[in-house]
Design a protein around this motif. Sequence first.
Motif, short mmCIF file in Angstrom:
data_model
loop_
_atom_site.label_atom_id
_atom_site.label_comp_id
_atom_site.label_asym_id
_atom_site.label_seq_id
_atom_site.Cartn_x
_atom_site.Cartn_y
_atom_site.Cartn_z
N PHE A 97 5.10 9.49 7.51
CA PHE A 97 5.72 8.48 8.38
C PHE A 97 4.70 7.82 9.30
N ASP A 98 3.54 8.43 9.40
CA ASP A 98 2.51 7.92 10.30
C ASP A 98 1.49 7.02 9.62
N VAL A 99 1.55 6.91 8.30
CA VAL A 99 0.61 6.04 7.59
C VAL A 99 0.98 4.59 7.93
N PRO A 100 0.06 3.82 8.50
CA PRO A 100 0.40 2.44 8.91
C PRO A 100 0.50 1.51 7.72
N GLY A 101 1.20 0.41 7.92
CA GLY A 101 1.31 -0.61 6.88
C GLY A 101 2.72 -1.12 6.75
N THR A 102 2.83 -2.41 6.46
CA THR A 102 4.15 -3.00 6.25
C THR A 102 4.86 -2.37 5.06
N LEU A 103 4.09 -2.10 4.01
CA LEU A 103 4.62 -1.43 2.82
C LEU A 103 3.54 -0.49 2.31
N VAL A 104 3.90 0.79 2.20
CA VAL A 104 2.98 1.80 1.68
C VAL A 104 3.48 2.19 0.29
N MET A 105 2.59 2.11 -0.71
CA MET A 105 2.96 2.39 -2.09
C MET A 105 1.98 3.39 -2.71
N ILE A 106 2.34 3.88 -3.88
CA ILE A 106 1.42 4.66 -4.69
C ILE A 106 0.45 3.69 -5.38
N LYS A 107 -0.82 4.03 -5.39
CA LYS A 107 -1.74 3.24 -6.20
C LYS A 107 -1.49 3.61 -7.65
N GLU A 108 -1.06 2.62 -8.44
CA GLU A 108 -0.60 2.87 -9.80
C GLU A 108 -1.61 3.68 -10.59
N ALA A 125 2.79 1.29 -7.19
CA ALA A 125 3.96 1.89 -7.81
C ALA A 125 4.95 2.28 -6.71
N SER A 126 6.24 2.17 -7.02
CA SER A 126 7.26 2.28 -5.96
C SER A 126 8.06 3.57 -5.99
N GLY A 127 7.55 4.62 -6.65
CA GLY A 127 8.28 5.89 -6.68
C GLY A 127 8.37 6.55 -5.32
N VAL A 128 7.38 6.33 -4.46
CA VAL A 128 7.39 6.81 -3.08
C VAL A 128 6.84 5.68 -2.23
N ILE A 129 7.65 5.16 -1.33
CA ILE A 129 7.20 4.06 -0.48
C ILE A 129 7.64 4.30 0.96
N ALA A 130 6.93 3.68 1.89
CA ALA A 130 7.31 3.70 3.31
C ALA A 130 7.31 2.28 3.83
N PHE A 131 8.26 1.96 4.70
CA PHE A 131 8.40 0.60 5.23
C PHE A 131 9.34 0.63 6.43
N GLU A 132 9.30 -0.45 7.19
CA GLU A 132 10.25 -0.62 8.28
C GLU A 132 11.49 -1.30 7.72
N ILE A 133 12.64 -0.68 7.92
CA ILE A 133 13.88 -1.25 7.40
C ILE A 133 14.10 -2.64 8.01
N GLY A 134 14.35 -3.61 7.16
CA GLY A 134 14.61 -4.98 7.59
C GLY A 134 13.39 -5.86 7.65
N ALA A 135 12.18 -5.28 7.51
CA ALA A 135 10.96 -6.07 7.67
C ALA A 135 10.51 -6.77 6.40
N LEU A 136 11.12 -6.43 5.26
CA LEU A 136 10.69 -6.99 3.98
C LEU A 136 11.83 -7.75 3.32
N GLY A 137 12.61 -8.44 4.14
CA GLY A 137 13.77 -9.16 3.63
C GLY A 137 13.43 -10.22 2.61
N HIS A 138 12.20 -10.76 2.64
CA HIS A 138 11.84 -11.80 1.68
C HIS A 138 11.87 -11.28 0.24
N ILE A 139 11.60 -9.99 0.04
CA ILE A 139 11.65 -9.43 -1.31
C ILE A 139 13.09 -9.45 -1.82
N TYR A 140 13.99 -9.00 -0.98
CA TYR A 140 15.43 -8.99 -1.32
C TYR A 140 15.94 -10.41 -1.56
N GLU A 141 15.64 -11.31 -0.65
CA GLU A 141 16.17 -12.67 -0.74
C GLU A 141 15.66 -13.38 -2.00
#
Length: 268
Positions: A97-108, A125-141
């Motif tokens: 939870f302390d790793v900084p970054g808007t989106l933390v992913m596995i290096k494929e 790779a997205s099997g394990v990711i960390a992010f702030e909820i609501g901060a990546l709305g552009h992906i969803y939209e």
Amino acid sequence: MKWGKAHASDYVNVLASAVRRNLHEEHRFVCLADDAEGISPDVETLPIPDMGLSPGNLRFGCWPKISLFKPELHDLFGRALYIDLDSMICGDLAPMFDVPGTLVMIKEWPRPIDRLKISRPVRGASGVIAFEIGALGHIYEELVQAPNYWTSTVRNDQRFTWNQQGERGVTFWPESWVISFKRHLLHPPLVNRVLSPRVPPPVTRILAFHGRPRSAELVPDDQQAWGDFWRAGRGAVPWFREYWLSNGGRETVDAIGPLRDWRGRPIN
């Protein structure tokens, strides 16, 4: 997240139990699910947001995962650590939870054939990711505005996430923290039918199972064949069997699904 019939409720219950053992800080363990039957009452379940996807959009890939990036995701807020159900928790999760970054992913992880290439693109790779909820709305939209286009032109949800966020900024987990069962612990093809998989190193925090074998295939102690032609083994893997059973997983067909042979055909 759990949808469809690919994973029994045991996958949720085992993961929840293992997270509780390895994350002592106050947290919410939430499963977004289309069916909560069999999931432990200790697990908070919420519906998967409807993105208007048709069955045709879901033929390949795990597109419902993009709903994680909805600007308003139920009443959830703060830093989120998303973990695929087909994962094994091996160590303390708090530092993740302390790793900084808007989106933390596995290096494929490279496939064996990729090692023969002079160069290959770096992707997440997205099997394990960390992010702030609501901060990546552009992906969803982006997806909900043109679901037919994206699901037909991009290989899968993981590649879509990378395409939408990679240039904006992605951080990778330390490579020793999240490892792959079939890339790091299985022995080379044919040898893996004789030698048992290696034990995860002590520095591992999460072990990912992606593709085959599914993790629960390694549980029965019945000399069953598991995996496929290249990523193969037989019988129980003791250290994973102990993990599964000690975290409340069942040793039944309902829990692990039908066993299959090397060609993927169900074994009666």
